[in-house]
Write a protein that holds these residues in place. Structure first.
Motif: not given
Length: 572
Positions: A425, A468, A472
């Motif tokens: 991420t 994302l 995130q």
């Protein structure tokens, strides 16, 4: 008759064949190709060009040698001793630069080329073939603090030609402890005068050559390292696997074993080049999630991921700020330690007492984890020698169990769940927002709204980063911070020590002789038994990089570690 001037002698000697002075031209002496650039480094003002031209009417350049003497009478024996010394220390100098008359002029010792037409003097660069495709763009100094792409080749299909200057030009001093070390650089670092590709053809052509060299590379150059070119990288320092993911540029070749093992990444070219070429001393790469450690293991080299912030990463393509680091590959612990001491200037380098705790994660050393009985023997031998060196016995640990008993009360109970998607991420979102958005916009503005080509892995990560988003990213950064704070705490495994900098050394297998090829076939390409690197990782507390460098250098001096060779085997 030799003339003395400022304790220097300039020898101008016979030449093998005629060439014209022009950028990117090549000549051959005794079967060795040399590059003669278009930038002179000196001028023989005291020797009229007309007299040289009259004496040598059919020759454009002639090889010459500068030698130094501190005696009033320069004897033949002294010259022979100097020549023997030059040949033993330098791969650029050869006997082809000898046998002739001498003129005096002040220049560093070593081989040069002299223009018989103008009296201009040019450095001698030996040309080597980049047979491993480790370099994306070889370069030469413009003698003004910048660099130019090397505009010549020896004319084979095996790769670009890389020009290396004579080692005799350089002398190690306190101010330049790295003098003469030939250095390649991963092509995510900006270098003055060159374009930066990041392993992407569209990015390379879109942006102009850089007008500044970043701090990380400039510091090494200022300390004497000799930059010879940009080297291959997984696209934008992401994670690719050859050969399908490497579309824009061909993946460099790992020289170990039968030559077709995958070389890891993302600092792929730097690792492959140092493992392959004895004329390349060091290479700079980056590490965010294993980009130095992977190639170091696959290629069997000394390499490092330093503490974040060890050296400034301005003028570098980012993957994730706060995780990105710059490391260096070398074939010996001594060379590697010398570089990091010269590079990471904010850390204390005077630690020569080492931790007495050796952390040993049992699950990393099981037969199932290593999956190679021969590698297990080598790894156990290393750990036993490390125990003896540190005058301690290994401390068996379980990281998950330690986390469960020492984590903060509000920290997630499952370490694996907390970290499972954290790294992916962070790098996906950060690089899309801080590189991808501007790159796509700039490319579209110049190419009628088109999107630049991306390799599958890097392109997939940027798509993930868009999906994302920042929310995130913030969650992942918080998870990373929780783990880092725990690891660096007194209850964690990376605690500091006033006496030894780090309370402990954490060790684990880095590469264990697993066969992983760059294609889809099984078995060795050569049909013979081949030898694959087995390597170990050593981890110390944050900021203890130079203590670890001292320790590894001392381990090499004690014979626990040994320098590695280039080519198919580390220890031929």
């Amino acid at each position: 008759m030799p003339l003395l001037c400022a304790a220097s002698l300039l020898g101008i000697f016979t030449y093998v064949s005629a060439v014209s002075i022009a950028p990117g031209r090549v000549t051959v002496l005794d079967g060795i190709p040399y590059y003669i650039g278009g930038v002179p480094v000196s001028q023989l003002l005291d020797v009229p060009a007309s007299s040289l031209d009259a004496n040598l009417p059919d020759v454009d350049v002639i090889p010459m040698t500068v030698v130094s003497s501190h005696t009033e009478t320069f004897t033949g024996k002294e010259l022979n001793d100097i020549v023997s010394d030059y040949i033993s220390r330098d791969d650029v100098f050869s006997s082809a630069f000898l046998n002739g008359k001498s003129l005096d002029h002040a220049l560093p010792v070593g081989p040069y080329f002299l223009s018989a037409k103008t009296g201009q003097v040019f450095k001698a660069h030996r040309l080597y073939e980049d047979t491993q495709y480790a370099f994306l763009e070889p370069a030469v100094s413009d003698e003004k603090g910048g660099y130019s792409p090397l505009s010549t080749t020896t004319g084979t299909i095996l790769g670009n030609s890389v020009a290396v200057p004579s080692r005799l030009y350089f002398t190690v001093t306190a101010e330049q402890p790295l003098a003469g070390l030939r250095m390649g650089v991963k092509d995510i670092f900006d270098v003055n005068g060159l374009r930066t590709s990041g392993g992407n053809r569209a990015y390379y052509t879109l942006y102009e050559p850089r007008n500044a060299t970043g701090t990380a590379i400039q510091r090494l150059i200022d300390h004497g390292a000799v930059f010879v070119g940009k080297m291959g990288t997984v696209q934008f320092a992401n994670g690719d696997r050859p050969t399908a993911d490497w579309v824009d540029f061909h993946c460099p070749f790992n020289p170990r074993g039968d030559g077709y093992l995958q070389p890891s990444g993302s600092s792929t070219g730097p690792g492959a080049g140092v493992a392959a070429y004895d004329w390349l001393d060091i290479a700079v790469g980056s590490d965010t999630g294993g980009s130095m450690r992977g190639p170091a293991g696959a290629d069997g080299l000394f390499g490092n991921r330093p503490t974040t912030g060890a050296v400034s990463l301005d003028n570098v393509i980012p993957l994730c700020d706060g995780l990105d680091t710059a490391g260096v590959f070398a074939r010996s612990a001594d060379t590697w330690a010398r570089v990091v001491h010269s590079w990471y200037l904010d850390y204390e380098g005077g630690y020569y007492s080492y931790p007495k705790t050796l952390l040993y994660q049992d699950s990393s050393f099981t037969a199932e984890a290593i999956n190679n009985s021969d590698a297990s023997v080598l790894i156990e031998d290393f750990v036993s020698k490390l125990e003896k060196f540190l005058e301690t016995n290994r401390t068996h640990i379980d990281i998950i169990a330690t986390w469960n008993t020492t984590r903060a009360p509000d920290a997630p109970s499952s370490l694996s769940d907390m970290l499972q998607y954290t790294y992916g991420t962070l790098v996906s979102v950060y690089q899309w927002l801080h590189l991808g958005v501007s790159f796509f916009n700039d490319y579209a503005a110049k190419h009628d709204g088109r999107t630049p080509f991306m390799n599958p892995s890097a392109g997939g990560r940027w798509i993930l980063g868009q999906r994302l988003g920042e929310a995130q990213f913030d969650i992942a950064w918080n998870n990373k911070t929780i783990f880092a704070d725990w690891w660096n705490s007194d209850d964690g495994l990376g605690a500091k020590s006033n006496e030894t900098c780090s309370q402990a050394i954490y060790t684990y297998p880095n590469s264990a002789g697993a066969v992983s090829y760059r294609n889809e076939y099984l078995g060795t390409i050569s049909g013979k038994t081949e030898y694959i690197p087995v390597t170990m990782s050593l981890v110390a507390a944050r900021g203890c990089d130079l203590m670890l460098a001292n320790m590894v250098r001392e381990m090499e001096a004690d014979g626990i570690l040994t320098p590695v060779a280039t080519g198919s085997t580390m220890y031929p």
